[in-house]
Structure formats: structure tokens, C-alpha cells
Design a protein around this motif. Structure first.
Motif, PDB file in Angstrom:
ATOM      1  N   LEU A 262       0.823  -1.204   0.000  1.00  0.00           N
ATOM      2  CA  LEU A 262       0.000   0.000   0.000  1.00  0.00           C
ATOM      3  C   LEU A 262       0.859   1.257   0.000  1.00  0.00           C
ATOM      4  N   VAL A 263       1.918   1.268   0.794  1.00  0.00           N
ATOM      5  CA  VAL A 263       2.778   2.452   0.838  1.00  0.00           C
ATOM      6  C   VAL A 263       3.526   2.624  -0.491  1.00  0.00           C
ATOM      7  N   VAL A 264       3.917   1.510  -1.114  1.00  0.00           N
ATOM      8  CA  VAL A 264       4.545   1.607  -2.439  1.00  0.00           C
ATOM      9  C   VAL A 264       3.542   2.142  -3.456  1.00  0.00           C
ATOM     10  N   LEU A 265       2.296   1.682  -3.383  1.00  0.00           N
ATOM     11  CA  LEU A 265       1.255   2.156  -4.298  1.00  0.00           C
ATOM     12  C   LEU A 265       1.005   3.651  -4.121  1.00  0.00           C
ATOM     13  N   LEU A 266       0.950   4.110  -2.872  1.00  0.00           N
ATOM     14  CA  LEU A 266       0.750   5.543  -2.624  1.00  0.00           C
ATOM     15  C   LEU A 266       1.926   6.359  -3.151  1.00  0.00           C
ATOM     16  N   ALA A 267       3.139   5.837  -2.972  1.00  0.00           N
ATOM     17  CA  ALA A 267       4.325   6.526  -3.493  1.00  0.00           C
ATOM     18  C   ALA A 267       4.276   6.620  -5.015  1.00  0.00           C
ATOM     19  N   VAL A 268       3.849   5.539  -5.658  1.00  0.00           N
ATOM     20  CA  VAL A 268       3.760   5.524  -7.123  1.00  0.00           C
ATOM     21  C   VAL A 268       2.690   6.495  -7.609  1.00  0.00           C
ATOM     22  N   ILE A 269       1.538   6.506  -6.952  1.00  0.00           N
ATOM     23  CA  ILE A 269       0.453   7.410  -7.357  1.00  0.00           C
ATOM     24  C   ILE A 269       0.893   8.860  -7.233  1.00  0.00           C
ATOM     25  N   ALA A 270       1.516   9.198  -6.109  1.00  0.00           N
ATOM     26  CA  ALA A 270       1.985  10.580  -5.903  1.00  0.00           C
ATOM     27  C   ALA A 270       3.005  10.957  -6.973  1.00  0.00           C
ATOM     28  N   ALA A 271       3.943  10.053  -7.264  1.00  0.00           N
ATOM     29  CA  ALA A 271       4.969  10.337  -8.272  1.00  0.00           C
ATOM     30  C   ALA A 271       4.355  10.538  -9.646  1.00  0.00           C
ATOM     31  N   MET A 272       3.395   9.708 -10.019  1.00  0.00           N
ATOM     32  CA  MET A 272       2.783   9.807 -11.344  1.00  0.00           C
ATOM     33  C   MET A 272       1.949  11.082 -11.484  1.00  0.00           C
ATOM     34  N   ILE A 273       1.270  11.484 -10.415  1.00  0.00           N
ATOM     35  CA  ILE A 273       0.486  12.721 -10.468  1.00  0.00           C
ATOM     36  C   ILE A 273       1.401  13.935 -10.656  1.00  0.00           C
ATOM     37  N   VAL A 274       2.482  13.977  -9.872  1.00  0.00           N
ATOM     38  CA  VAL A 274       3.397  15.120  -9.948  1.00  0.00           C
ATOM     39  C   VAL A 274       4.105  15.156 -11.301  1.00  0.00           C
ATOM     40  N   THR A 275       4.610  14.024 -11.753  1.00  0.00           N
ATOM     41  CA  THR A 275       5.343  14.020 -13.025  1.00  0.00           C
ATOM     42  C   THR A 275       4.397  14.206 -14.211  1.00  0.00           C
ATOM     43  N   GLY A 276       3.166  13.729 -14.103  1.00  0.00           N
ATOM     44  CA  GLY A 276       2.202  13.988 -15.158  1.00  0.00           C
ATOM     45  C   GLY A 276       1.905  15.480 -15.285  1.00  0.00           C
ATOM     46  N   GLY A 277       1.716  16.155 -14.147  1.00  0.00           N
ATOM     47  CA  GLY A 277       1.516  17.600 -14.175  1.00  0.00           C
ATOM     48  C   GLY A 277       2.743  18.344 -14.679  1.00  0.00           C
ATOM     49  N   LEU A 278       3.907  17.887 -14.264  1.00  0.00           N
ATOM     50  CA  LEU A 278       5.146  18.509 -14.741  1.00  0.00           C
ATOM     51  C   LEU A 278       5.295  18.306 -16.245  1.00  0.00           C
TER      52      LEU A 278
END
Length: 343
Positions: free
Chosen positions: A113-129
Motif C-alpha cells: 500500500l505504501v509503495v502504491l501511494l508513493a507511485v500514485i503521488a509520483a505519477m500525479i506530480v510528473t504527469g503535471g510537470l
């Protein structure tokens, strides 16, 4: 009134040699695995190296899959892709460290779950970037390859410096979640748990991308846009919006790959994306522009070859992938499974 002659359509059989030529790239990975077994000799060592190579290849594929679509669909040489890898790694690992209690718990569910949350946060930030990067930096230089290289390299450098400002210039060391540490023994070989997870994630992403591109309307538009963008525009589709969506998705995949690679190495640096771009571009080139399947095969070849050669002759490991790219381009100058011809 004369009667129209009957017409019986005939279908020419594809020669066996042509069918074998098309299937050859699909046989390269099994062939390399068999050659590796023969060269290494020890089955347990071979299995360990093979799983390690597959895990490495899957993580490179995650990063390269987005770039090959951007390259093939938009004709954009984006060296700034490496910045998204680094940003994704730092964002994801920051989430992982902030939820250290979950990461350190001896619970597979909490760790995943913590890995999934880390991945989701990373994808949201990099997608916006990626959206901002395309709008501000890439859009003004469409069709100008030299300018693309200059401005995207400049964007990469700027983002790396911003990472140093936000997270500091030092390397960040960390540990994987508790249940993803260590290895288990199978057939006398030590197989790391995290590498098995990386293989599963890479395979899952590959299957999902194939389903999207083969079974959905947006996938059909993207594939058609890669092959003939002018025709897609003539049919009334706004390909510019598809461009932006693909660029955002590619950036998000780079963020996912950054998190996976960071957990693989257990250390992250601002320049990690820049260093990985060499392998990523090798995979995109040998796979063929715009080809997800080509990138998948190319990434597996790169990962397996580097692990086998590093075990057999460490001094040659640094040049093994360049040699692989040279050999494949001499055989197929457009790459193994190109969707579009090199421009």
C-alpha cells in the motif's frame, strides 16, 4: 446485356522466409536466455542473473514506453524525460519515508500500500510537470529537432537544479519496505523479492498497454496517429489533444519508473534520470520508433545482456549495450519493430 464476370478474390501466401523475418525479434529474448545458460553453466547462477536481468529490463521498459510513444507520435526528441524520472523518484521516496511506519511494518499489505501511494503521488506530480513542460518548452519547437535537443537538455538541467534546491544536493539512502527485503531460494538460486515484484509490475503494464492500444478507441487513434497523423486530423480528430495526453502519460510512466528504479538501487540522486537516459534511448532506438512491443523486447535484451556480461566479463559490461545496439541496427536499421520510419 452482358453478364458481369465472376470475381474470385485470391490471397497470396506470405513466404515462409518473410514470416520468419517478422517473428525473429520475438525469438531474440529466449535465444539470449539459452545462450546465457550455455555460457554461465551453473543453473542456479543463471536463474539468479536471469531474474535480475528481467527486473532491470522491466523497469527500463516502464520508462522507455512513454518516451517511444512521444518519439513516434509527436516526433519529439525529449531529453527532459530524464528529469521526470528523477522527480518521480524523489516524490515517491519522500512519500515512502513519510509513511515509514507502514514501510517498516512486517505486513505485505501495508508495504504494498505504501509503495502504491508513493507511485500514485509520483505519477500525479510528473504527469503535471509533463503537461507544463510540453506547453512551455516543447510546443514552441515542434518539428525542429536541433532546437528540441537544446531546450529539453536545458529543461533537464534546470529541473535537476530545482531538485537540489528542494531536497538538497546529497544522495538520499533508504531501505525498501520490510517484506520486500531479502530473497527466497528456488532451485538453488537466490531470487530477490523486490525483483520479482518489478517483473510483475512490468508485465502488468505491458499487458495493460497492449489492451489499451488494441481494444480501445483512444488506443486506435494513438496508433493511427503514429502511422499517419495527417489522415487522423482529416477524419476530424484533434490530434493535438492526443499529443498532450500522450506526453502527460509518458511523463507519468517516467515517474513510475523513477520510483521503481529508486527502490531497486535503494539510493536516489538528482542526476539519476540523466544517467538512465542512455539505456532508455538505446531501448527506444533498437525497439523501433513508436513501438511499445519493440521497446519491451529491447528493454529485456538490454537488461539480460548487461547482467550476463557483467557476470562473465565485468570489463565488457559497459560497452555491451552499445554493441547490442550496433548489431541490431546493422541488421535492421529502423529498429526491430518500427511503427514509423526514422525521420
Amino acid at each position: 446485356m452482358t453478364i458481369a464476370p465472376t470475381h474470385k478474390p485470391t490471397f497470396a501466401d506470405i513466404p515462409l522466409s518473410e514470416r520468419l523475418a517478422k517473428a525473429t525479434p520475438l525469438l531474440l529474448v529466449p535465444l539470449l536466455v539459452l545462450v546465457g545458460l550455455a555460457a554461465i553453466g551453473n543453473p542456479s547462477s543463471w536463474l539468479t542473473l536471469t531474474v535480475s536481468g528481467l527486473a532491470m529490463g522491466m523497469m527500463i521498459f516502464i520508462i522507455a514506453s512513454g518516451l517511444t510513444l512521444v518519439f513516434g507520435l509527436m516526433d519529439v526528441i525529449n531529453f527532459g524525460h530524464g528529469a521526470f524520472i528523477s522527480v518521480g523518484a524523489f516524490v515517491g521516496i519522500s512519500v515512502l519515508l513519510a509513511l515509514g511506519g507502514w514501510a517498516g511494518a512486517p505486513s505485505l499489505l501495508l508495504n504494498l500500500l505504501v509503495v502504491l501511494l508513493a507511485v500514485i503521488a509520483a505519477m500525479i506530480v510528473t504527469g503535471g510537470l509533463g503537461w507544463a513542460f510540453e506547453k512551455v518548452i516543447v510546443r514552441p519547437v515542434y518539428g525542429a529537432h536541433l532546437k528540441q535537443i537544446l531546450v529539453t537538455v536545458g529543461g533537464l538541467i534546470v529541473i535537476e537544479q530545482l531538485i537540489a534546491v528542494v531536497w538538497g544536493p546529497e544522495e538520499i539512502f533508504f531501505s525498501r519496505p520490510e517484506t520486500l527485503k531479502g530473497a527466497f531460494t528456488f532451485w538453488g538460486a537466490a531470487l530477490e523479492k523486490y525483483r520479482i515484484l518489478a517483473v510483475a509490475v512490468g508485465l502488468g503494464l505491458f499487458v495493460a498497454m497492449r489492451l489499451v492500444f488494441r481494444r480501445t478507441k483512444i488506443g486506435l487513434i494513438v496508433r493511427a496517429g503514429v502511422e499517419n497523423g495527417e489522415m487522423v486530423e482529416a477524419l476530424g480528430y484533434r490530434l493535438s489533444r492526443v499529443f498532450i495526453g500522450v506526453f502527460i502519460a509518458g511523463s507519468a510512466l517516467a515517474g513510475l519508473g523513477g520510483v521503481m528504479w529508486g527502490l531497486y538501487q535503494e539510493v536516489i540522486t538528482a542526476s539519476m534520470g540523466e544517467e538512465l537516459m542512455i539505456l532508455v534511448f538505446i531501448v527506444v532506438i533498437i525497439g523501433g520508433l513508436g513501438s511499445v512491443e519493440g521497446a519491451f523486447i529491447g528493454a529485456l535484451l538490454v537488461g539480460l545482456l548487461q547482467n550476463y556480461v557483467a557476470f562473465l566479463e565485468p570489463k565488457l559490461a559497459l560497452v555491451s549495450n552499445i554493441a547490442l545496439m550496433t548489431a541490431i541496427l546493422m541488421w535492421r536499421p529502423q529498429g526491430m519493430l518500427p511503427v514509423v520510419k526514422a525521420k
